[in-house]
Enzyme design. Structure first.
Site, PDB file in Angstrom:
ATOM      1  N   LYS A  13      15.013  -1.269 -45.539  1.00  0.00           N
ATOM      2  CA  LYS A  13      14.926  -0.494 -46.776  1.00  0.00           C
ATOM      3  C   LYS A  13      16.007  -0.912 -47.771  1.00  0.00           C
ATOM      4  CE  LYS A  13      15.455   3.596 -44.833  1.00  0.00           C
ATOM      5  NZ  LYS A  13      15.604   3.233 -43.409  1.00  0.00           N
ATOM      6  N   ARG A  88      14.933  12.667 -45.551  1.00  0.00           N
ATOM      7  CA  ARG A  88      14.970  12.316 -44.139  1.00  0.00           C
ATOM      8  C   ARG A  88      14.377  13.405 -43.259  1.00  0.00           C
ATOM      9  NH1 ARG A  88      18.932   7.962 -43.860  1.00  0.00           N
ATOM     10  NH2 ARG A  88      19.190   7.281 -41.722  1.00  0.00           N
ATOM     11  N   ARG A 127      22.112  -7.677 -37.019  1.00  0.00           N
ATOM     12  CA  ARG A 127      22.860  -7.273 -38.208  1.00  0.00           C
ATOM     13  C   ARG A 127      24.280  -6.862 -37.839  1.00  0.00           C
ATOM     14  NH1 ARG A 127      20.218  -2.765 -41.980  1.00  0.00           N
ATOM     15  NH2 ARG A 127      21.170  -1.248 -40.604  1.00  0.00           N
ATOM     16  N   ARG A 138      29.497  -1.886 -39.192  1.00  0.00           N
ATOM     17  CA  ARG A 138      29.053  -0.525 -39.497  1.00  0.00           C
ATOM     18  C   ARG A 138      29.165   0.270 -38.217  1.00  0.00           C
ATOM     19  NH1 ARG A 138      23.547  -0.151 -42.931  1.00  0.00           N
ATOM     20  NH2 ARG A 138      23.388   1.629 -41.555  1.00  0.00           N
ATOM     21  N   ARG A 149      19.496   7.291 -33.242  1.00  0.00           N
ATOM     22  CA  ARG A 149      18.983   7.311 -34.612  1.00  0.00           C
ATOM     23  C   ARG A 149      17.465   7.125 -34.633  1.00  0.00           C
ATOM     24  NH1 ARG A 149      21.670   3.044 -37.944  1.00  0.00           N
ATOM     25  NH2 ARG A 149      21.266   4.323 -39.741  1.00  0.00           N
TER      26      ARG A 149
HETATM   27  P1  AMP Z   1      21.466   5.152 -43.399  1.00  0.00           P
HETATM   28  O1  AMP Z   1      22.418   4.138 -43.939  1.00  0.00           O
HETATM   29  O2  AMP Z   1      20.450   5.615 -44.426  1.00  0.00           O
HETATM   30  O3  AMP Z   1      20.807   4.693 -42.130  1.00  0.00           O
HETATM   31  O4  AMP Z   1      22.326   6.457 -43.048  1.00  0.00           O
HETATM   32  C1  AMP Z   1      23.365   6.424 -42.115  1.00  0.00           C
HETATM   33  C2  AMP Z   1      23.618   7.836 -41.578  1.00  0.00           C
HETATM   34  O5  AMP Z   1      23.981   8.717 -42.652  1.00  0.00           O
HETATM   35  C3  AMP Z   1      22.429   8.502 -40.920  1.00  0.00           C
HETATM   36  O6  AMP Z   1      22.277   8.119 -39.567  1.00  0.00           O
HETATM   37  C4  AMP Z   1      22.783   9.975 -41.061  1.00  0.00           C
HETATM   38  O7  AMP Z   1      23.778  10.381 -40.135  1.00  0.00           O
HETATM   39  C5  AMP Z   1      23.415  10.019 -42.433  1.00  0.00           C
HETATM   40  N1  AMP Z   1      22.413  10.259 -43.500  1.00  0.00           N
HETATM   41  C6  AMP Z   1      22.010   9.377 -44.475  1.00  0.00           C
HETATM   42  N2  AMP Z   1      21.093   9.908 -45.261  1.00  0.00           N
HETATM   43  C7  AMP Z   1      20.868  11.164 -44.814  1.00  0.00           C
HETATM   44  C8  AMP Z   1      20.009  12.220 -45.206  1.00  0.00           C
HETATM   45  N3  AMP Z   1      19.162  12.090 -46.249  1.00  0.00           N
HETATM   46  N4  AMP Z   1      20.059  13.376 -44.492  1.00  0.00           N
HETATM   47  C9  AMP Z   1      20.883  13.533 -43.450  1.00  0.00           C
HETATM   48  N5  AMP Z   1      21.725  12.573 -43.014  1.00  0.00           N
HETATM   49  C10 AMP Z   1      21.730  11.396 -43.672  1.00  0.00           C
END
Ligand code: AMP
Length: 195
Positions: A13, A88, A127, A138, A149
Site C-alpha cells: 500500500k 482499519r 523488507r 521497523r 498483525r
Molecule cells: P502500518 O504502517 O499501517 O502497517 O501501521 C503500523 C501499526 O500502526 C499498526 O500495526 C497499528 O498498530 C498502528 N495503526 C496504524 N494505523 C492504524 C489505524 N488506522 N487504527 C489502529 N491502529 C493503527
C-alpha cells in the site's frame, strides 16, 4: 481525488500510495507513518503507539479517527488524499463516512490489494532485512509481530471489504503482480491509464 488503499500489512500500500502522490499531486495519509513519527518524537501518543505497535495490535478507534480528521483538514489535502492504513476497522470506516460528509468530501476509489499470507511473510521478511541493512529497522516488522498483525487484519480489517463492497465502491487489484504491474492496474481503475 480521494482514495483508500486496503490490504494486509506488506501488501504494498505504501509503495503504491507514494506513486499516486507523484502522479496525481495528492497527499498520502499513512496512519502508521503518523504513529511512527509520534514514537520518534517521544510524545505521550508515541509512548502509547510504541507499545501497541510492538504488540501488533491496533490503536483505539476514537483516537485514530480524531487524528485522521484533523489531518484531512490541513490545507495540503485540498487536492485530495490517499488513505494508507486507515480505516482499519468497521467503526473507523463508519466514522470516516460521517466525517467526510460533514466536510463535504467523498471517496472516489476504494482499492483492495489482494495478496496471500504466505507471500506477505516472505515479502515482509525481505523488507525487514533490507531496512535493517540500511540501518532503519521497523520495530513492527519482525516475523512474530507480523503473524499477530495478519491475524488482526483478518479479524478486524478484512470486514471492511464487504462494507465497501455493499456500498458499490470496492475495486480489487492483483497485489501479487510486480510493482509496475500493480501500478498499471491501479491507474486503469482511477482513470490515469494513459501514462
Ligand atoms: P502500518 O504502517 O499501517 O502497517 O501501521 C503500523 C501499526 O500502526 C499498526 O500495526 C497499528 O498498530 C498502528 N495503526 C496504524 N494505523 C492504524 C489505524 N488506522 N487504527 C489502529 N491502529 C493503527
Amino acid at each position: 481525488m480521494n482514495v483508500i488503499l486496503l490490504g494486509p500489512p506488506g501488501a504494498g500500500k505504501g509503495t503504491q500510495a507514494q506513486r499516486l502522490v507523484e502522479k496525481y499531486g495528492i497527499v498520502q495519509l499513512s496512519t502508521g507513518d503518523i504513529l511512527r513519527g509520534a514514537v520518534a518524537s517521544g510524545s505521550a501518543l508515541g509512548k502509547q503507539a510504541k507499545e501497541v505497535m510492538e504488540a501488533g495490535q491496533l490503536m483505539p478507534d476514537d483516537l485514530m479517527i480524531r487524528i485522521i480528521s484533523d489531518r484531512i483538514d490541513q490545507p495540503d489535502c485540498a487536492n485530495g488524499f490517499i488513505l494508507d492504513g486507515f480505516p482499519r476497522t468497521v467503526p473507523q470506516a463508519d466514522a470516516l463516512d460521517t466525517l467526510l460528509s460533514q466536510k463535504g468530501l467523498r471517496l472516489d476509489h476504494v482499492i483492495e490489494l489482494k495478496v496471500d499470507d504466505a507471500a506477505l511473510v516472505a515479502r515482509i521478511r525481505g523488507r525487514a532485512s533490507e531496512e535493517s541493512a540500511a540501518g532503519k529497522a521497523r520495530a513492527d516488522d519482525n516475523a512474530e509481530t507480523l503473524k499477530k498483525r495478519l491475524a488482526v487484519y483478518h479479524e478486524q480489517t478484512a470486514p471492511i471489504l464487504p462494507y465497501y463492497r455493499r456500498k458499490g465502491v470496492l475495486k480489487a487489484v492483483d497485489g501479487m503482480a510486480d510493482i509496475a504491474g500493480v501500478a498499471r492496474q491501479i491507474d486503469a481503475l482511477v482513470g490515469g491509464g494513459e501514462n
